[in-house]
Design an enzyme around this catalytic site. Structure first.
Site, PDB file in Angstrom:
ATOM      1  CB  CYS A  87      60.095 -31.412 -47.653  1.00 54.14           C
ATOM      2  SG  CYS A  87      59.458 -31.098 -49.307  1.00 54.14           S
ATOM      3  CB  CYS A 204      65.365 -26.904 -59.235  1.00 55.65           C
ATOM      4  SG  CYS A 204      64.826 -25.230 -59.624  1.00 55.65           S
ATOM      5  CE  LYS A 328      70.351 -28.960 -58.023  1.00 57.03           C
ATOM      6  NZ  LYS A 328      71.070 -29.234 -59.226  1.00 57.03           N
ATOM      7  CG  HIS A 332      63.429 -33.721 -52.297  1.00 54.77           C
ATOM      8  ND1 HIS A 332      63.284 -34.428 -51.111  1.00 54.77           N
ATOM      9  CD2 HIS A 332      62.619 -32.631 -52.172  1.00 54.77           C
ATOM     10  CE1 HIS A 332      62.437 -33.787 -50.318  1.00 54.77           C
ATOM     11  NE2 HIS A 332      62.003 -32.706 -50.948  1.00 54.77           N
TER      12      HIS A 332
END
Lengths: 386, 467
Positions: A87, A204, A328, A332
């Protein structure tokens, strides 16, 4: 050792809308982000000396190589390097671009991050790695291991986690590029379907498509392109074990890679954590933002959750975290996220963020952590006059 | 003096109340539960679990034979005995064989192990009988068939029971079978097969072995027989002159079901737990003939008193909430985890010590025990002095999650980071548990389970379960 501080300037940034981009391809995202950045820097693509592409998964064009950027942009006969680092892929691509400038090899370098998660079958990101060991892991499940230990150690409940989501959704709702543009209440977050205890759905980040780009150049030529460029103050990467769950010495209440990368980046920048005016941090899950606050030095270990409870991390707080909406709410797309954070930091330093604008920032920080805890990259940017 | 030195029983924790079967299909079912293997268990893993229980007091290096008996081996072609031996970390130079064909195979394997030790071919043989027989939904046998395993150590020490003799007959009588096209256990005219075949063959071998060794029926300590139902065993007892109330080992079919190959050995385990030194036990099973073995308990049986035995296995149960969940556990309905590609046999073989025998590495410098096996110490970064170390299989949950996203037949799935006693930390799936048993500080033990499958090949690994 020479510091990278003030040697590299960011002269152009671009970012696509993040979301379920069902009608655009990976290549569209690369092009849209890159050409936005060209326009922002008022630069012709032929002036780019080298490029770095941050993208994690293979995509329809195939291959894990520089072609992931060269082909969509038709940028040939120049060095193009594909960066993959979990990431932290996007911020690490940016860091490498900065090193290429600082080394004196190149004058102007393009960085693009792009990820096309919606083209993949199944849910979430594919699980790769050993076929027997650590089977059954999911991204939320891996971070949940750390969250549960932290919450056990410090007596933190799910309602504190929910407050991270509420705050980031508030910011994201005011960001036209973000994926989930809606506010949520603490009650909604707490009552959402369970994903991996303690994370419910709204704890998530979503799986998102998107692309972002930045153009960096030698600081001494930045004025040729614009007056309000940003300066790179520090850019540091640290790697810890990719299998924290097999490490008997790991306490599981924070990430050593973030701690190490932050220490190095602050050292390069000649600042302390308290000098940072806003931070775009890796809130892949609500708890991750809390540990990031601590690992980046904005709070002591075990105290970061209190900053959330006290509202200090809101846009109008004394330590604004994720004014963009964060992973959030903004979404992502793995390789794009880090470059998207650079985009947000630059816009904040330029004062372009409207209702989400942090008051008069001089120093902004972008942070990714992946693995969980395996890799972390911290980039510190400053206003041209900082 | 050849005989039995250890016996270990493993009954899977999940139970299906037979009334749920009756509710699903209508009609009547006998009372009680049947033991149901978890969705990640099969005859191989049940066998490993029983073997581990049986080997608690033995040095694995002293075992030089393993016989595996099952009618429901997960493989038509591939020896399971060698897999069980590896998962039990037995040495390489051992005799292994699979026994199958009928539920009599458990007693056949025990008998073969005794001959192997008698002949000097092996010094200490582990016999593992395990079954997880498929029953078609709504079939006559669905309520009866349960799952489980029993393991027995046979050697010349005979710590629990001494071998006296055996008798066998072969007779082709069709009672229960499965053909090579798949499907559940079929059964034909039980009245004939039991009243004629079972009664005749079993009585013949039991009486024969008693007569041959001068043991009068009324002097027999215990009759430990496999039977498809309790009445059939009682009728046999009467037929051979044994008192069904005092000498016949009580049937456990009401509690766990008919297990198949382990049945006679399960009765033997119950008998030995109650036996006094010097008392005799006949263990016998039926299947296209019958075989009986006569033992005499030795002084060591006293050591079984006080230890968690068959009763503890029966009491440690977790009821399945619905019949549908049972169908999922038996993989009759439901979506399995995402299939994986066939795992490279090169990788699998190279990592046997790490993945199957469960070894980690101990650093000679700082002493840290680490898993998976390391080239450089995780803590002190030493390159030299790293040694393989066998990990303990008990530990405590350091952290966890209960994952609703992970594809799993027993949903949601616990994932746990476990600090093992003696060092080493592993990250494994939880199994045999309820979600509230997955918590920090909870003691767990590692159990060898089916992990996933790919390329028509099963992959096994260790998981954790509550102690």
């Amino acid at each position: 050792m020479n510091s990278i501080r003030d040697k590299v300037a960011v002269i152009g940034v671009g970012c696509t809308k993040f979301g379920d981009l069902y009608d655009s391809t990976y290549e569209d995202q690369v092009c849209d982000a890159a050409f936005q950045a060209y326009a922002d820097a008022k630069i012709d693509p032929s002036e780019i000396d080298a490029a770095y592409i941050g993208t994690y998964l293979p995509h329809s064009q195939g291959g894990k190589a520089g072609i992931s950027l060269a082909d969509p942009l038709r940028m040939y006969d120049r060095p193009v390097t594909r960066v993959e680092n979990f990431c932290a892929t996007g911020t690490d691509a940016f860091r490498n671009a900065c090193l290429a400038i600082a080394s004196g090899q190149h004058d102007i370098v393009l960085v693009v991050g792009s990820e096309k998660l919606k083209d993949r079958p199944g849910r979430g990101i594919p699980r790769i790695g050993h076929q027997i060991l650590a089977k059954g892991n999911t991204a939320p499940g891996l971070f949940a291991l750390a969250a549960n230990r932290y919450m056990h150690e410090y007596g933190v409940g799910r309602s504190t986690l929910a407050k991270v989501a509420v705050k980031n959704h508030w910011n994201g709702a005011r960001n036209k590029l973000s994926h989930l543009r809606m506010e949520v209440t603490e009650e909604q977050v707490l009552n959402a379907p369970m994903i991996a205890w303690p994370f419910g759905l709204f704890d998530c980040c979503p799986t998102t498509d998107g692309g972002a780009a930045a153009i960096v150049c030698r600081a001494d030529i930045a004025k040729r392109f614009r007056d309000d460029y940003a300066l790179v103050k520090g850019a540091a990467l640290a790697v810890a074990t990719g299998r924290p769950y097999f490490d008997p010495t790991f306490d599981y209440v924070g990430f050593r890679s973030t701690q190490a990368a932050a220490k190095k980046a602050y050292e390069q920048a000649g600042i302390q954590a308290s000098d940072v005016d806003l931070a775009e941090v890796h809130d892949c899950f609500t708890w991750t933002e809390i540990t990031n606050i601590e690992d980046l030095g904005f709070a002591e270990k075990g105290q970061g959750w209190k900053m959330v409870e006290e509202g200090r991390t809101r846009v109008d707080g004394d330590m604004p975290i994720n004014p963009s909406g964060g992973l959030k709410s903004f979404g992502h797309p793995i390789g794009a996220s880090g470059v998207r954070m650079i985009y947000e930091c630059v816009q904040q330093l330029r004062g372009n963020c409207g209702e989400r604008q942090v008051k008069d920032p001089e120093i902004a920080l972008a942070h990714n952590v992946g693995g969980p805890g395996a890799v972390s990259c911290v980039v510190v940017l400053g206003r041209q006059d900082s | 003096m050849v005989g039995i030195s250890s016996i270990g029983v493993y009954i899977p924790r999940s139970r299906l109340d037979r009334s749920l079967i009756a509710k699903a299909w209508g009609g009547k079912q006998p009372p009680g539960d049947k033991a149901v293997a978890h969705h990640d268990e099969d005859a191989l893993t049940l066998g490993v679990a029983a073997a581990h229980r049986c080997l608690e007091d033995f040095d694995a290096l002293e075992i030089d034979g393993l016989f595996f008996a099952s009618t429901s081996s997960p493989y038509r072609e591939k020896q399971v005995a060698s897999v069980v031996a590896t998962a039990c970390d037995l040495p390489r130079a051992i005799l292994t064989a699979d026994f199958g064909g009928s539920v009599r195979a458990g007693v056949s394997a025990l008998s073969a192990a005794i001959r192997a030790v008698q002949s000097g071919q092996a010094r200490r043989v582990l016999v593992v009988a395990a079954d997880c027989r498929p029953a078609d939904p709504e079939s006559d046998v669905e309520g009866a068939l349960g799952d489980g395993a029993v393991a027995v150590v046979v050697d010349a020490k005979a710590k629990l029971a001494e071998f006296l003799g055996s008798a066998a007959v072969a007779e082709e009588i069709t009672f229960q079978w499965r053909w090579d096209q798949g499907g559940g256990v079929q059964q034909q005219d039980a009245r004939f097969a039991l009243g004629h075949g079972y009664a005749r063959d079993m009585a013949e071998v039991v009486s024969s072995v008693l007569n041959e060794h001068g043991v009068g029926a009324s002097d027999l300590g215990a009759l430990a027989v496999a039977a498809p139902d309790a009445k059939t065993a009682q009728a046999l007892a009467k037929q051979v002159g044994v008192d069904a109330k005092t000498q016949l080992v009580p049937s456990l079919i009401t509690q766990v079901g008919v297990l198949g190959t382990p049945d006679a050995l399960l009765q033997l385990a119950s008998a030995l737990e109650k036996a006094k030194s010097g008392s005799t036990v006949v263990v016998a099973a039926f299947g296209e003939g019958a075989e009986a073995i006569l033992f005499r308990a030795t002084d060591g049986v006293a050591s079984l008193a006080g230890r968690p035995g068959v009763g503890a296995q029966i009491e440690r149960k977790l009821p399945l909430p619905t019949y549908e969940k049972y169908l999922k556990f038996r993989r009759i309905i439901g979506q399995d985890e995402t299939p994986v590609e066939l795992i490279s046999n090169v990788l699998e073989h190279r990592e046997l010590q790490q993945d199957t025998r469960l070894y980690g590495t101990r650093c000679g410098g700082c002493g840290l025990v680490q898993y998976p096996m390391a080239r450089v110490c995780l803590q002190c970064k030493a390159r030299e002095g790293l040694e393989p170390v066998k990990l303990k299989k008990k530990g405590v949950i350091f952290t966890y999650t209960v994952d609703h996203l992970a594809a799993n037949l027993d949903h949601p799935m616990g994932m746990v980071v476990v600090d093992l006693d003696g060092g080493g930390r592993v990250y494994v799936q939880m199994t045999d548990c309820t979600a509230d048993e997955v918590k920090i500080g909870a003691p767990v033990e590692l159990t060898y389970r089916r992990l996933h499958s790919g390329g028509e090949n099963y992959n096994y690994f260790w998981k954790a379960r509550p102690v």
